[in-house]
Design an enzyme around this catalytic site. Structure first.
Site, short mmCIF file in Angstrom:
data_model
loop_
_atom_site.label_atom_id
_atom_site.label_comp_id
_atom_site.label_asym_id
_atom_site.label_seq_id
_atom_site.Cartn_x
_atom_site.Cartn_y
_atom_site.Cartn_z
N PRO A 126 0.84 -1.21 0.00
CA PRO A 126 0.00 0.00 0.00
C PRO A 126 0.86 1.25 0.00
CG PRO A 126 -0.87 -1.60 1.54
CD PRO A 126 0.44 -2.15 1.05
N CYS A 127 0.40 2.27 -0.73
CA CYS A 127 1.27 3.43 -0.99
C CYS A 127 0.90 4.68 -0.23
CB CYS A 127 1.23 3.74 -2.49
SG CYS A 127 -0.42 4.18 -3.09
#
Length: 644
Positions: A126-127
């Site tokens: 996840p960014c």
């Protein structure tokens, strides 16, 4: 692993057209057609399987691209159950992912137990810890955040499975997180378990995706291979400078049923889309763009707010989530349909994404575009596994500069000119006469003004051409206790012809201070002058030339504590909007740190947005940010739900 050649002829240094001609009977293939063609000519002719594990699979975008290029997916791991349902559905109902074991599992609990040798690992954690949203909140937490440290789980799986190589995808903000320390930590962690790493920022639009999507791609090799990134297939850096695949080309042949209702944009700002030129966003309605009725402040919203796609170009990055006015919107002034969103992200038409529209949009926006993944996968096939392709991919030199950043600046200038041209023909709407009004109101727990005829709070709005006065009283109190004066530092109007606004209170209740500001905001909205107070003030990271002063008219305002004095100081403090250590506030406000922190908590209770390490982990311990000099929390504020 060696592979034999199974093609009679290999075309060298070819462009996308020539690749398409080699794998099909067409000059140009759509991303969907390209995926099917590549799968047919490459996957079916691999002599040995290339066993692959996918981490953080999401809806399967990266997995589709690698599977189309012949990789055999053994196992897929994804935390979100709804995303996993999408992959399972397409495994059962379509021709995707073969016999892969698709797991709904937290990566921290994933303990790979695979008997077969794993050759390659793919995935992107996840960014959010490196994202633009984080940067707007005063920097990004990077690897300090729980989500940012998920790369450690990636490293753990690599160490366990020992594949020949891996591909790791993330947002380009990763490179700047923690002032460059995040990428250093990640590369070092991969190096320490024996992988030679190369990384680069690429734009998916340069590889046939109808969407500008800049991403960091990290590729690691156990055997010392220095991976080279593929030369763009589209855009000015491609052979023969093949034009980018446009949004209109991507969605042009989608057929809608006669009964299908195309999703319209309603609500308070929906009508504004009609005026916004292709490729622009809310900034069309700003003073900087020259709009005669600027209801928004420059850069006060995310760039996708009211963003209308330009049909002749790739769209801006699709987001995983957003509000009612988060674009891209169709050039026909509506939402894109789910099938159109799939095309814009290059998901195959026959790939069903499970869930309601919000869940589907989140899955699409979170995904790696499969077409982008295909080109990367073909490059891995070529360099890691010696697979003979019917074409020879061309690669970028290590220090070769790509054009996408320069093009981005060029697009900005182009759209500024487009806005100016549109405004030349814009007919300024006549301003309706603004009338005096009496309000009977209350304030909800989440800082929303509500009309209430039984309320003992009366607010009178008195407008003149040059000055507005807003007066609040409870039970018809008559003595003015304080006023807030708002005016421009330079001799020019605040808005329209109004030079100053006075917020006057006959009540000494602290919550009424908030009600005054909220009523002022409501009047601005009701008269279509500004979208909210922030649009009048301007985004907090930019300087403005508005002065605010609180003038106490009576000793009655000297309540038990110094909170009124603190409100005065905040209004005249030129450093509001900057992150400061608590000691700086203490020094400026002549108050002890313990009492000041208590006052900060009290101010949040009346609607002030005050951030610290608890609300925003990217803010260092003992430092605080007060973005605005007035209460801005609303029922929709993200900060409202955070514990201070």
């Amino acid at each position: 692993m060696g592979q034999l050649s199974f093609f009679e002829k290999t075309i060298k240094n070819n462009n996308y057209k020539e690749i398409c001609q080699q794998v099909s009977d067409k000059d140009i293939l759509s991303p969907d057609e390209f995926g099917k063609a590549i799968k047919k000519v490459v996957s079916n002719n691999l002599i040995q399987p290339i066993n692959t594990v996918a981490l953080f699979s999401g809806a399967g975008g990266l997995d589709i691209g690698f599977c189309d290029a012949g990789f055999t997916l053994l196992e897929s791991v994804e935390l979100e159950e709804k995303f996993v349902q999408t992959m399972l559905h397409n495994q059962l109902e379509g021709e995707y992912f073969g016999k892969a074991n698709i797991l709904a599992k937290d990566i921290k609990e994933y303990k790979p137990n695979i008997a077969t040798q794993v050759d390659f690992i793919i995935g992107g954690p996840p960014c959010q810890s490196f994202s633009a949203a984080g940067r707007r909140a005063a920097g990004v937490a990077g690897t300090k955040d729980d989500r940012g440290s998920l790369f450690e789980e990636y490293v753990r799986v690599l160490k366990k499975l020992k594949p020949k190589g891996f591909l790791f995808e993330n947002v380009y903000g990763l490179l700047g997180a923690e002032k460059g320390e995040s990428i250093k930590k990640i590369v070092q962690a991969f190096n320490e378990i024996g992988y030679n790493v190369t990384y680069r920022v690429l734009d998916a639009a340069d590889y046939g995706v109808p969407q500008h999507r800049e991403r960091v791609i990290i590729v690691g090799s156990k055997e010392g291979i220095s991976f080279k990134f593929p030369r763009p297939t589209h855009g000015p850096d491609s052979f023969q400078e093949l034009k980018h695949y446009s949004a209109k080309e991507a969605v042009s042949n989608i057929i809608y049923s006669k009964d299908e209702k195309l999703p319209v944009v309603n609500g308070r700002f929906g009508h504004l889309l009609q005026e916004i030129p292709f490729g622009l966003n809310y900034s069309f309605f700003t003073e900087k763009m020259g709009h005669p009725n600027p209801i928004f402040a420059w850069r006060s919203k995310f760039s996708d707010f009211l963003y209308k796609a330009d049909p002749s170009k790739p769209i801006r990055t699709l987001k995983a989530s957003g509000g009612q006015y988060t674009g891209p919107f169709h050039w026909e002034n509506r939402h894109f349909t789910v099938e159109e969103l799939k095309r814009l992200q290059t998901f195959p038409d026959d790939y069903k994404i499970v869930g309601n529209r919000a869940v589907i949009s989140k899955q699409i926006g979170n995904s790696v575009p499969p077409q982008f993944a295909r080109i990367l996968a073909l490059s891995v096939l070529d360099q890691f596994f010696n697979v003979e392709l019917p074409f020879e991919l061309s690669y970028l030199d290590e220090n070769e500069k790509l054009s996408f950043r320069e093009l981005k600046r060029g697009r900005t200038n182009e759209y500024i000119k487009k806005a100016q041209a549109a405004l030349e023909d814009h007919k300024e709407k006549p301003q309706k006469k603004i009338e005096q009004k009496i309000y009977r109101i209350g304030l909800t727990d989440n800082f929303k003004i509500e009309n209430n005829s039984q309320s003992n709070i009366e607010v009178i709005f008195k407008p003149t051409k040059n000055k507005w006065t807003i007066e609040l009283s409870r039970d018809k109190q008559q003595q003015e206790l304080y006023r807030v004066e708002i005016k421009k530092v330079k001799k020019e109007p605040l808005f329209l012809t109004v030079n100053e606004v006075h917020l006057i209170s006959y009540s000494n209740l602290i919550i009424d201070y908030t009600i005054l500001w909220k009523l002022f905001e409501q009047v601005l909205i009701e008269n279509n002058i500004k979208a909210d107070l922030i649009q009048l003030n301007g985004y907090y990271q930019y300087t403005n030339d508005i002065s605010y002063n609180l003038i106490r008219s009576s000793d009655e305002i000297e309540i038990k504590d110094k909170i009124w004095e603190l409100l005065e100081l905040i209004l005249i403090d030129p450093t509001i909007g900057q992150i400061k250590h608590i000691n700086k506030f203490v020094e400026s406000y002549d108050i002890t740190s313990d009492i000041l922190v208590n006052y900060f908590s009290a101010l949040r209770k009346i609607g002030f947005e005050i951030r610290n390490n608890n609300t925003n982990p990217e803010i260092p311990q003992n430092e605080y940010l007060i973005p605005y000099k007035f209460p801005t929390l609303t029922p929709l504020s993200v900060q409202l739900k955070k514990i201070f």
